[in-house]
Write an enzyme that holds these catalytic residues in place. Structure first.
Site, PDB file in Angstrom:
ATOM      1  N   HIS A 184       0.819  -1.222   0.000  1.00 11.76           N
ATOM      2  CA  HIS A 184       0.000   0.000   0.000  1.00 11.76           C
ATOM      3  C   HIS A 184       0.849   1.267   0.000  1.00 11.76           C
ATOM      4  O   HIS A 184       0.399   2.341   0.416  1.00 11.76           O
ATOM      5  CB  HIS A 184      -0.950   0.006   1.210  1.00 11.76           C
ATOM      6  CG  HIS A 184      -2.384   0.194   0.831  1.00 11.76           C
ATOM      7  ND1 HIS A 184      -3.145   1.240   1.280  1.00 11.76           N
ATOM      8  CD2 HIS A 184      -3.203  -0.547   0.037  1.00 11.76           C
ATOM      9  CE1 HIS A 184      -4.366   1.152   0.783  1.00 11.76           C
ATOM     10  NE2 HIS A 184      -4.428   0.067   0.024  1.00 11.76           N
ATOM     11  N   HIS A 213      -5.901  -4.082 -11.103  1.00 11.39           N
ATOM     12  CA  HIS A 213      -6.407  -3.721  -9.778  1.00 11.39           C
ATOM     13  C   HIS A 213      -7.924  -3.590  -9.863  1.00 11.39           C
ATOM     14  O   HIS A 213      -8.453  -3.031 -10.811  1.00 11.39           O
ATOM     15  CB  HIS A 213      -5.778  -2.379  -9.375  1.00 11.39           C
ATOM     16  CG  HIS A 213      -6.241  -1.836  -8.073  1.00 11.39           C
ATOM     17  ND1 HIS A 213      -7.136  -0.785  -7.984  1.00 11.39           N
ATOM     18  CD2 HIS A 213      -5.926  -2.160  -6.796  1.00 11.39           C
ATOM     19  CE1 HIS A 213      -7.341  -0.481  -6.714  1.00 11.39           C
ATOM     20  NE2 HIS A 213      -6.637  -1.307  -5.973  1.00 11.39           N
TER      21      HIS A 213
END
Length: 390
Positions: A198, A299
């Site tokens: 992240h 994604h």
């Protein structure tokens, strides 16, 4: 055939507001659906859809490349993530219209089938956001991973890299190593595991510390090991890492991926089809990546229309690797969409209905109006109160 209107419908799904885009035509009953979901930016995206609509009214919806050029080049200002997300949702809907008009699935228009099924992975909690972002305990980690396997998946993603600054403490590194070992022991050698950093490590050295701590886990890839935009940092990480490196979910347009590919700064790219500019732009990214011997793993933590668009893209993309999906993020996930594709174990089958093959149930969608999404970023603090990347 002409475009007569563009509408957006917001569906609150707790962590995110799904933004569905509907493009209307002058042909009776012919319209298209797309998705333009962008977490925590719902009102900005729906406003961008409204701003872009006048550029397309009266145009033929089947001229998809021309429509995208108009939206990008006649907007005058460079479009960032919000504008490109709006374009992506509109573009999806244009593909849906084109497929319906010709009576063929969208993947057929993207070049045709290159595989017979599409491999999937999901997250801990089967999409429950608190499980995705708040599992830092080994017991919870292994329990939730087992639940994913019991649901039929053979691949999963975890987000257990701690919030970090410029350095990674020995205690943090040991904890990540223990979590990785426990997870591998729990899921066995045949399960693929991806670790999403992240972008939390603030430096290359901190990131490499965590990557090395994860070596016993043998991850399929380590995702966003540093913040996007630092190509030189990624080059250093790729050179030093024994694990594959993935990135790209926060980039838009082929130009932002070009530098990564020219520098060989990733092993796997993760364009988000809701944000990068749509399927046509994503095809350009995949073609460029194929030249650089880089895989594509899109994604997608978004809604059901985003998942369907990703499925059609995967069917027609030769260097596709694996697809992210979160069909359990809310209990009524499939209620808002008619004719949803049914998962078969860890795979999606190839769809055969015209267009994307799905329709939004607008009455069901209206039961979940806009609300402020759940914000997880408020936990992104160091012990001394320093704000760091979520």
């Amino acid at each position: 055939m002409k475009i007569t209107g563009i509408e957006s419908i917001v569906v609150n799904a707790q962590m995110r507001n799904w933004v569905f885009v509907k493009v209307l035509t002058d042909q009776d009953g012919l319209y298209g659906w797309g998705e333009a979901t962008l977490n925590w930016k719902t009102r900005a995206v729906t406003g961008a859809v409204e701003d872009l609509a006048p550029l397309l009214i009266g145009r033929d919806p089947r001229d998809i490349a021309q429509a995208c050029r108009v939206m990008q080049k006649q907007s005058y200002y460079r479009l960032g993530i919000i504008g490109m997300t709006a374009i992506s949702g509109i573009e999806h809907a244009l593909w849906d219209i084109a497929g319906k008009a010709l009576g063929v699935p969208v993947w057929r228009l993207l070049g045709g089938r290159v595989r017979d099924k599409v491999r999937l992975y999901t997250h801990l909690g089967l999409g429950d956001m608190s499980a995705v972002y708040e599992t830092f305990d080994a017991g919870q980690l292994t329990e939730r991973a087992q639940a994913v396997l019991e649901a039929g998946y053979d691949a999963l993603k975890v987000v257990f890299i701690p919030y970090a600054g410029a350095t990674a403490s020995p205690a943090a590194l040991r904890h990540v190593e223990r979590l990785g070992r426990a997870l591998r022991d729990a899921v066995g050698e045949d399960t693929e595991v991806m670790v999403d950093f992240h972008g939390r490590p603030a430096t290359v050295s901190a990131s490499l510390g965590f990557i090395r701590a994860l070596e016993p886990l043998a991850p399929m890839f380590c995702e966003e090991p540093i913040q996007p935009g630092d190509t030189e940092g990624l080059v250093q990480i790729v050179a030093a890492s024994r694990s594959p490196i993935a990135t790209g979910e926060r980039l838009v347009g082929v130009r932002e991926f070009a530098d990564l590919l020219q520098r060989r700064a990733a092993h796997i790219l993760q364009p988000d089809l809701n944000h990068c500019g749509g399927l046509l732009e994503a095809q350009k990214i995949a073609a460029f990546a194929e030249v650089a011997q880089v895989g594509i793993a899109p994604h997608n933590p978004n809604g059901p229309l985003a998942g369907i668009a990703a499925l059609h893209y995967a069917v027609a993309t030769p260097n596709f690797v694996i697809q992210e999906a979160m069909p359990g993020s809310v209990p009524w996930y499939h209620d808002v969409v008619r004719q949803p594709v049914q998962r078969e174990g860890g795979f999606w089958p190839v769809p055969d209905l015209p267009g994307f093959g799905v329709e939004v149930d607008e009455k069901e969608a209206a039961k979940h109006p806009f609300q402020q999404e759940v914000l997880h970023a408020q936990n992104a603090l160091l012990e001394d109160g320093t704000v760091v990347d979520w």
